[in-house]
Design a protein around this motif. Structure first.
Motif, PDB file in Angstrom:
ATOM      1  N   GLY A  90       0.826  -1.199   0.000  1.00 18.24           N
ATOM      2  CA  GLY A  90       0.000   0.000   0.000  1.00 18.24           C
ATOM      3  C   GLY A  90       0.859   1.247   0.000  1.00 18.24           C
ATOM      4  O   GLY A  90       2.088   1.165  -0.009  1.00 18.24           O
ATOM      5  N   VAL A  91       0.192   2.382   0.026  1.00 14.95           N
ATOM      6  CA  VAL A  91       0.891   3.647   0.178  1.00 14.95           C
ATOM      7  C   VAL A  91       0.885   3.991   1.670  1.00 14.95           C
ATOM      8  O   VAL A  91      -0.178   4.023   2.293  1.00 14.95           O
ATOM      9  N   TYR A  92       2.040   4.233   2.206  1.00 14.32           N
ATOM     10  CA  TYR A  92       2.189   4.524   3.630  1.00 14.32           C
ATOM     11  C   TYR A  92       2.369   6.025   3.819  1.00 14.32           C
ATOM     12  O   TYR A  92       3.223   6.647   3.176  1.00 14.32           O
ATOM     13  N   TYR A  93       1.539   6.574   4.699  1.00 20.29           N
ATOM     14  CA  TYR A  93       1.538   8.005   4.956  1.00 20.29           C
ATOM     15  C   TYR A  93       1.969   8.288   6.388  1.00 20.29           C
ATOM     16  O   TYR A  93       1.535   7.608   7.326  1.00 20.29           O
ATOM     17  N   CYS A  94       2.749   9.313   6.532  1.00 22.51           N
ATOM     18  CA  CYS A  94       3.142   9.804   7.842  1.00 22.51           C
ATOM     19  C   CYS A  94       2.127  10.856   8.301  1.00 22.51           C
ATOM     20  O   CYS A  94       1.652  11.670   7.478  1.00 22.51           O
TER      21      CYS A  94
END
Length: 115
Positions: A90-94
């Motif tokens: 997936g796309v990992y967001y901070c």
């Protein structure tokens, strides 16, 4: 205003490891810092949070494979991901959250785990 820049994503085989980094433009000492991920067709979900007091919260599916940590001197939060599975893709967001509820997001970094 806090700017967040993620790095460390990539392609890895199942069972492998990655370490994500999130560099903040200012001090993270008083912020709750978190990692979220999003896959196509699904809502963004919480993966891990570390509070300003140092408490850590993980989503159940992590099952002890991931570790969130901070380096306040470097204004950076990390997500060490071990024993990666294809479903971790997936796309990992901070995310950074102030005590007043104000939130900031990074641009995201793609993690792809091949089977």
């Amino acid at each position: 205003q806090v700017q967040l820049v993620e790095s460390g994503g990539g392609l890895v085989q199942a069972g492998g490891s990655l370490r994500l980094s999130c560099l903040a433009s200012g001090s993270i000492f008083s912020l709750n810092m978190g990692w979220y991920r999003q896959t196509p067709g699904k809502q963004r979900e919480l993966v891990a949070v570390i509070t300003s007091a140092g408490s850590r919260i993980y989503v159940d599916s992590i099952e002890g494979r991931f570790t969130i940590s901070t380096d306040n001197a470097k204004n950076t939060v990390y997500l060490q991901m071990n024993s990666l599975k294809p479903e971790d893709t997936g796309v990992y967001y901070c995310n950074a959250r102030r005590r007043d509820g104000t939130e900031y997001w990074g641009q995201g970094t793609q993690v792809t785990v091949s089977s």
